[in-house]
Design a protein around this motif. Structure first.
Motif, short mmCIF file in Angstrom:
data_model
loop_
_atom_site.label_atom_id
_atom_site.label_comp_id
_atom_site.label_asym_id
_atom_site.label_seq_id
_atom_site.Cartn_x
_atom_site.Cartn_y
_atom_site.Cartn_z
N GLY A 271 -12.29 29.71 104.82
CA GLY A 271 -12.28 29.53 103.34
C GLY A 271 -11.19 30.03 103.18
O GLY A 271 -10.23 29.55 102.07
N ALA A 272 -11.04 31.34 103.13
CA ALA A 272 -9.94 32.40 102.74
C ALA A 272 -8.51 31.72 103.24
O ALA A 272 -7.46 31.79 102.58
N ALA A 273 -8.58 31.42 104.47
CA ALA A 273 -7.49 31.06 105.31
C ALA A 273 -6.92 29.84 104.71
O ALA A 273 -5.71 29.39 104.41
N ARG A 274 -7.82 28.90 104.31
CA ARG A 274 -7.34 27.39 103.83
C ARG A 274 -6.83 27.60 102.32
O ARG A 274 -5.83 27.16 102.16
N ASP A 275 -7.55 28.43 101.52
CA ASP A 275 -6.90 28.67 100.43
C ASP A 275 -5.53 29.34 100.26
O ASP A 275 -4.52 28.93 99.65
N ALA B 217 -3.12 22.87 110.42
CA ALA B 217 -3.72 21.90 111.70
C ALA B 217 -4.33 22.86 112.61
O ALA B 217 -5.69 22.47 112.98
N LEU B 218 -3.91 24.14 113.14
CA LEU B 218 -4.76 24.93 113.96
C LEU B 218 -6.02 25.12 113.48
O LEU B 218 -7.11 25.37 114.03
N LEU B 219 -5.79 25.33 112.15
CA LEU B 219 -7.20 25.92 111.53
C LEU B 219 -8.40 24.78 111.43
O LEU B 219 -9.56 25.05 111.74
N HIS B 220 -7.76 23.69 111.33
CA HIS B 220 -8.90 22.38 111.55
C HIS B 220 -9.36 22.31 112.56
O HIS B 220 -10.54 22.30 112.93
N ALA B 221 -8.56 22.51 113.71
CA ALA B 221 -9.05 22.78 115.25
C ALA B 221 -10.03 23.79 115.47
O ALA B 221 -11.23 23.61 116.31
N MET B 222 -9.68 25.00 115.01
CA MET B 222 -10.66 26.22 114.98
C MET B 222 -11.87 26.14 114.26
O MET B 222 -12.82 26.78 114.81
N ASP B 223 -11.88 25.20 113.36
CA ASP B 223 -12.92 24.88 112.60
C ASP B 223 -13.98 23.89 113.46
O ASP B 223 -14.89 23.57 112.57
N GLY B 224 -13.36 23.33 114.61
CA GLY B 224 -14.27 22.45 114.94
C GLY B 224 -13.79 20.90 114.94
O GLY B 224 -14.10 19.97 115.57
N ASP B 225 -12.91 20.70 113.99
CA ASP B 225 -12.21 19.32 113.85
C ASP B 225 -11.02 18.98 114.62
O ASP B 225 -9.73 19.14 113.99
N ILE B 226 -11.22 19.05 116.00
CA ILE B 226 -10.01 18.99 116.74
C ILE B 226 -9.11 17.78 116.50
O ILE B 226 -8.06 17.85 116.53
#
Length: 982
Positions: A825-829, A855-864
C-alpha cells in the motif's frame, strides 16, 4: 514406348502438388488434410542415391512440409495437441525447418508452455550455428521477441486507449469563426478522403485551406479510433524538425532515436488516426518523406495536408480549394436580397461585417457594393474577412473604390489578377489603411515564430518610432482589423499572425531594412528568457520548470538559427541555457544537434563554450552514449583553467570527476574527488569539501560498499552543515541508476532511476540528495527500514524547498523500498505520487521509469499478467522513441517479473537483451551478464554460463564491486567443481 495412347499419365506426385497448391491457396482445413493424406513419402524412395532426383525430391518434401505447417496453424486453436503432432511430423524430414519451428513455438506458447517455446528457439540457435554458422531468420527472431515481450505496437495501442483519453479524441484547434459556404467542398473532400490515404488541399494563401481541412477532419473523427490530430507546420523553420513537430503535437515521445521519422512510424504503427498537416509548402521534401514513411509503415494512419502546392509523393490525391461562389453582377433591377444573402461569398462578408459593426445587414442600399466587393475579391475568404474588418468606418461601396486601386496596380483590373494577387492586393489595401505606427508594429511582429506575448512585443518591437506605452493599444487595433489573432492560454493572452499575413509582413520588414535589427532584438529577448529559466544561473534553491519553455520552443529555435549565423557567442549562451530543458522534455537528439552546431561556429575558448560542452555530455547520456564524456569534460576544464576564476575551476573539476564516475572509471574518479576534497579542506571551503565527499560516496555506492558509502555521505552532511546556505549551486547531482532488488529469493539488478549528470544544486537541495543517497547505501547494506527513515527525511527536505524534481525522485525511491519490504500500500501511494509529479513536470522518461516499477509491484503482489502487460507497454514506448537507456531499464524489470512468475528461461533472455541496450555503461551491462551466467547455470547450460561469466568478470574484476564480486566468486567455484575429476 507408349504408356497410355489415350491421354496423360496420372502421376501421384503431380496430383499431390496440384492438391497442395489449391489447399495452400484457400487455407481450407479439409483441403489441407486431403493434400497431406495424398503425400506418399519420398519421390521414388527405392532410388535413394539418384543424384538427378535430389532436387525434385526436396521440392516435394518442402511442399508437404508447407501443407503440414499450414494445417497445424489451422487447427491449433481448437486442437493444440494435434497441431503439435502435425508439426513434429513436419520436422522429421527437416529438423531445422524454421517455418515449422515458428509454428511450434506459437502453439506451445498459446498452450501455456512458454518456457518450452523459448527453449525450442535456443535449441534452433545452437543447431543452426553448428550446422551452417548462421542465425535464425528475422521472422523466427521476431516470433521469439514476441514471446518474450508481447507485441510492442499493440501494447502501445492498448496503453494509449486505456490510459490517455486525450489520445482518443486527438487535437483539433477550435475555429475562431463559423464555416460558411463550403458544403459542396466538404462532400468532395470526404469522397476523396475515403478513396485516398493522402489527400492534399492546395490553393493560394487565404483561400480557406486550413478552415476546410479542420471541418473535414472534425467530421472524420468517428472513423479513427485514435483520433484526429492537427499539426501546424507554419513555425517549423527546418526540415529536420518536421517529425519533431508532429511528435510534439501528438504528445508522443520524441525520444533519443537519431531517425525521428522512424521513431514516429514505430509509435504510430497499430494506431488508427488522421493526421492533419497544415502549411506544408515551405517544407515540401521533408513532409513528403515523412508522409511516405507513415503511409508505408502505419496502415491505420491517413494524412490530410494543406499546401500551396502538392507534396508529390506516391498515392497522393489533391483537391484545389476554390473561391467561394460569387454573386452575379447587379445590373438594372434591384437584386433578390434573400437569394443574394444565401451565396457563400456574400454570407461570409455579411456575417463577418456584423461582428465588426453590430446590426449590419444586407439591404437594398448596400447590396450593389457587397456584390462588387465579393466579385472584386474573387470570393477569397481571407480577403473578404480583411475587407469586412473595415466596415466599421467604410461602407461596402467605399471599400470597393479604395480596394480597386490596389488591384489595378497588380494586374490592370480584377479580370487580369490571379487569386494570389487578389489576396496580396487586399493585404496591401488593409495595410495602407493602417496608421503609420500600426504599419510599423505589424511588420515587426513577423519576426516572431509560433506566437508571442505582449511582454515579448514590448521588448522586441518597441524601438522608435514606436513607444512601449502605445503597444497594447496598437496590438488591440491589429486584432480588431483581423491582422493579428488573440488566443487565450493557461498562461494568459497570446497572439499570432496567420501565416499568410506573417509572410506578407515579413516582406515589408525586409523592405524597411529592419530584419537585422528586429532579429537581433528577438534573439536578445529569447536569450534573456532562456537564461532566466536556466537552472545553472540560479542561486539558493534551483527550481526547474521545463514546461514553461514549451510554448516558446519555436521562438527559441528561430533565435538559435539566427545566432548560429550572425552571433555565435549568443548561440553558445542559448544552448548552454537550454540543454536541461531539452534533457527533461525528451528533445535530446535535437538539443545535441543545436549544441554541436553552436560549438562548431564558436570555437574560441569561452565560458559559454565550456558550459555547452558540459551540457552536451548530459544530452549524450540521455541518448545512451558516453563515448565522448571524458573528452568533452577535459576540454571544458581546460577552458576554465585558462580563463576562469578559482571557483569556476573547482566547479569544472567536480564535473570532470562526475564524468569519470559516469564512465565507471572509479579509481580515477576517487583519486580526483579525494584531491578536490583535500584542497577544499585546506582552503576552508566546506561546500567544495562536501562535493568531494559526495563524489567519494557515489564511488563507494558503485563499488557496492554500503558502509563505506554511508561514512562518506555522513561526512558530506557535516560539511554541508558548515557551508553557507546561500552559496551558488556547487554539488553535481548524481542519481545512482542500478539498484539490487530482492526478487524470488535473490538480489537482482534493476535499473531504477535515470543516470542524471550535469545538474548542480546548493546547500538546501544538496542536503536532500545526500539523505537520499544514504538511503541507497542503507538498502545496499540490507537495512531497508533505515533506508525508509532517511529517505523520508530527504522527502521532507525537498518538500520544504519546493523542489518537485527532487521530490519526485525521492518518492520513486521510497516506493521502491516499500515494495522491497512488502509494504504494498505504501509503495503504491509513493510511486503513484512520483508518477503524477513527473507527468506535471514533463519528465517523460521519469514517468515511464516509475510506471515500470509500478508494474514490478503488481507482479510482486501476485498480479503477474498485469505487471507484464504494463512493463511491456513501457518497453513499447521506449522502443518507439529509440530510447536505449529506457529499453534497458524496462528489460531489467521485465526480467524480474519473469523471475517472480518462475519463467527462468525468459528472464535470462531479458537480461541478455538488457546487457546489449546498456552496453555504454560497463557496470550496468556487466551485472546483466552476471545474471545471464547465473540463470544459465540453473538451466543446465554451462557453456553459455562460462561465456557470460567471462564477459562480466572482465569488467567487474577491475572495479572491486563487493556484491558482484561475491557472486562472481560463487559462479567460478561452481565452474571449477564441475571440471574436477570424479
Amino acid at each position: 514406348m507408349v504408356l497410355d495412347a489415350d491421354g496423360p499419365v496420372d502421376v501421384d506426385v503431380l496430383e499431390f502438388e496440384r492438391s497442395a497448391a489449391e489447399a495452400l491457396k484457400t487455407a481450407d482445413e479439409a483441403s489441407l488434410r486431403a493434400a497431406a493424406d495424398m503425400y506418399g513419402g519420398d519421390l521414388l524412395a527405392d532410388l535413394p542415391d539418384a543424384d538427378w532426383l535430389a532436387g525434385r525430391r526436396e521440392e516435394v518434401r518442402e511442399t508437404h512440409r508447407q501443407v503440414l505447417v499450414r494445417l497445424a496453424s489451422s487447427v491449433r486453436q481448437r486442437a493444440p495437441e494435434e497441431a503439435l503432432v502435425i508439426l513434429t511430423r513436419a520436422l522429421e524430414s527437416d529438423p531445422l525447418h524454421e517455418g515449422a519451428i515458428r509454428a511450434l513455438m506459437v502453439v506451445l506458447a498459446e498452450a501455456g508452455r512458454r518456457s518450452e517455446a523459448l527453449a525450442r528457439y535456443e535449441r534452433l540457435v545452437d543447431e543452426l550455428l553448428d550446422a551452417f554458422g548462421t542465425d535464425p531468420d528475422p521472422q523466427t527472431v521476431a516470433v521469439f521477441q514476441e514471446l518474450l515481450t508481447g507485441s510492442p505496437a499493440e501494447a502501445a495501442h492498448r496503453a494509449a486507449r486505456a490510459t490517455d483519453a486525450k489520445r482518443e479524441t486527438g487535437y483539433l484547434p477550435t475555429p475562431l469563426s463559423s464555416l460558411i459556404g463550403r458544403d459542396r467542398e466538404i462532400v468532395d473532400v470526404e469522397r476523396l478522403r475515403n478513396r485516398a490515404r493522402l489527400l492534399t488541399l492546395t490553393g493560394a494563401g487565404g483561400s480557406g485551406k486550413t478552415r476546410l481541412a479542420l471541418e473535414a477532419a472534425r467530421r472524420a473523427r468517428s472513423a479513427y479510433s485514435d483520433g484526429v490530430w492537427f499539426v501546424d507546420l507554419a513555425a517549423v523553420g527546418e526540415s529536420l524538425l518536421v517529425a519533431e513537430a508532429v511528435a510534439e503535437a501528438l504528445g508522443l515521445d520524441s525520444g533519443a532515436a537519431p531517425s525521428r521519422g522512424q521513431a514516429l512510424v514505430n509509435q504510430l504503427r497499430g494506431r488508427s488516426l488522421l493526421l492533419v498537416l497544415d502549411n506544408c509548402e515551405h517544407l515540401l521534401a521533408a513532409c513528403a518523406e515523412l508522409v511516405a514513411a507513415l503511409l508505408a509503415g502505419c496502415p491505420g494512419v491517413d494524412v490530410l495536408a494543406t499546401s500551396r502546392e502538392p507534396l508529390h509523393t506516391h498515392g497522393e490525391y489533391t483537391f484545389r480549394v476554390p473561391s467561394l461562389a460569387l454573386p452575379p453582377p447587379v445590373r438594372g433591377d434591384p437584386p433578390d436580397l434573400a437569394a443574394l444573402g444565401r451565396l457563400p461569398s456574400v454570407r461570409l462578408f455579411v456575417e463577418r461585417a456584423a461582428q465588426v459593426r453590430p446590426g449590419f445587414t444586407l439591404d437594398s442600399d448596400n447590396a450593389r457594393g457587397v456584390v462588387d466587393l465579393c466579385r472584386r475579391l474573387d470570393g477569397m475568404p481571407l480577403a473578404l474577412e480583411l475587407a469586412a474588418a473595415r466596415i466599421a468606418v467604410l461602407e461596402p461601396a467605399e471599400i470597393v473604390q479604395r480596394l480597386g486601386d490596389a488591384l489595378s496596380v497588380l494586374g490592370g483590373g480584377p479580370h487580369g489578377v490571379t487569386r494570389h494577387q487578389t489576396l496580396s492586393g487586399t493585404l496591401e489595401w488593409s495595410h495602407d489603411l493602417l496608421t503609420e505606427p500600426e504599419k510599423v508594429l505589424l511588420r515587426r511582429l513577423s519576426v516572431f515564430s509560433g506566437g508571442f506575448t505582449l511582454a515579448a512585443v514590448e521588448a522586441v518591437c518597441g524601438d522608435p518610432p514606436l513607444s512601449s506605452p502605445d503597444l497594447l493599444d496598437l496590438v488591440a487595433a491589429l486584432v480588431d482589423k483581423s491582422l493579428v489573432v488573440r488566443e487565450n492560454t493557461a498562461a494568459g493572452s497570446r497572439y499570432r499572425q496567420l501565416e499568410t499575413v506573417r509572410q506578407f509582413c515579413r516582406e515589408h520588414l525586409d523592405r524597411a531594412g529592419e530584419v537585422a535589427a528586429l532579429s537581433a532584438a528577438h534573439c536578445a529577448f529569447f536569450l534573456a528568457f532562456a537564461v532566466a529559466h536556466n537552472p545553472e544561473r540560479s542561486t539558493g534553491v534551483v527550481i526547474e520548470q521545463p514546461r514553461l519553455l514549451d510554448r516558446e520552443h519555436d521562438n527559441l529555435r528561430a533565435a538559435l538559427r539566427w545566432s548560429c549565423v550572425h552571433d555565435p557567442q549568443t548561440a553558445l549562451r542559448l544552448v548552454a541555457s537550454l540543454w536541461r530543458f531539452w534533457f527533461l522534455r525528451g528533445h535530446a537528439v535535437e538539443g545535441a544537434r543545436w549544441v554541436e552546431r553552436a560549438l562548431a561556429v564558436a570555437p574560441a575558448p569561452t565560458r559559454p563554450r565550456a558550459a555547452a560542452l558540459i551540457g552536451l555530455t548530459g544530452l549524450d547520456s540521455r541518448q545512451g552514449r558516453s563515448d565522448r564524456h571524458r573528452a568533452l569534460g577535459a576540454e571544458a576544464l581546460a577552458i576554465v583553467r585558462q580563463i576562469g576564476e578559482p571557483d569556476e575551476v573547482m566547479m569544472a573539476r567536480l564535473v570532470e570527476t562526475a564524468l569519470a564516475w559516469g564512465t565507471f572509471d572509479l579509481d580515477e574518479a576517487e583519486h580526483m574527488a579525494a584531491d578536490v576534497r583535500a584542497e577544499a579542506v585546506m582552503s576552508g571551503r566546506p561546500e567544495h569539501a562536501a562535493a568531494g565527499s559526495w563524489l567519494l560516496g557515489q564511488c563507494a555506492l558503485s563499488r557496492e560498499d554500503g558502509s563505506l558509502a554511508t561514512g562518506r555521505f555522513d561526512a558530506c552532511l557535516v560539511e554541508l552543515g558548515h557551508s553557507d546556505p546561500s552559496a551558488p549551486p556547487f554539488l553535481p547531482v548524481i542519481t545512482p541508476s542500478l539498484q539490487l532488488v530482492p526478487v524470488a529469493g535473490r538480489l537482482v539488478p534493476c535499473f531504477e532511476e535515470t543516470l542524471l549528470l550535469g545538474r548542480r544544486v546548493g546547500v538546501p537541495q544538496a542536503t536532500g540528495f545526500v539523505l537520499s543517497a544514504i538511503g541507497y547505501a542503507a538498502r545496499l547494506s540490507a537495512n531497508p527500514y533505515a533506508a525508509i527513515s532517511v529517505i523520508e527525511g530527504s522527502l521532507e527536505q525537498f518538500t520544504q524547498v519546493r523542489d518537485d524534481l527532487g521530490r519526485a525522485q525521492v518518492l520513486h525511491q521510497l516506493g521502491c523500498v516499500h515494495r522491497d519490504c512488502g509494504n504494498s500500500g505504501a509503495a503504491r501511494d509513493a510511486l503513484s505520487m512520483a508518477r503524477d509529479l513527473r507527468v506535471q513536470l514533463g519528465d517523460r522518461r521519469g514517468q515511464l521509469l516509475t510506471a515500470i516499477h509500478i508494474a514490478l509491484l503488481h507482479a510482486m503482489d501476485g498480479d503477474i499478467d498485469r505487471g507484464l502487460a504494463q512493463a511491456r507497454r513501457c518497453l513499447s514506448r521506449f522502443e518507439s522513441a529509440g530510447d536505449r537507456v529506457g529499453m534497458g531499464a524496462t528489460l531489467t524489470v521485465l526480467a524480474a517479473v519473469e523471475l517472480v512468475s518462475g519463467e527462468t528461461r525468459a528472464a535470462r533472455e531479458m537480461y541478455a537483451r538488457a546487457a546489449e541496450r546498456l552496453a555504454p555503461w560497463r557496470r550496468l551491462a556487466a551485472w546483466q551478464r552476471l545474471m545471464v551466467a547465473e540463470l544459465s547455470n540453473e538451466l543446465g547450460d554451462p557453456h553459455r554460463a562460462e561465456r557470460e561469466l567471462a564477459a562480466a568478470g572482465a569488467i567487474l574484476d577491475r572495479t572491486g564491486c563487493v556484491v558482484a564480486g561475491r557472486r562472481l566468486a560463487t559462479l567460478r567455484e561452481r565452474a571449477r567443481t564441475r571440471l574436477r575429476p570424479r
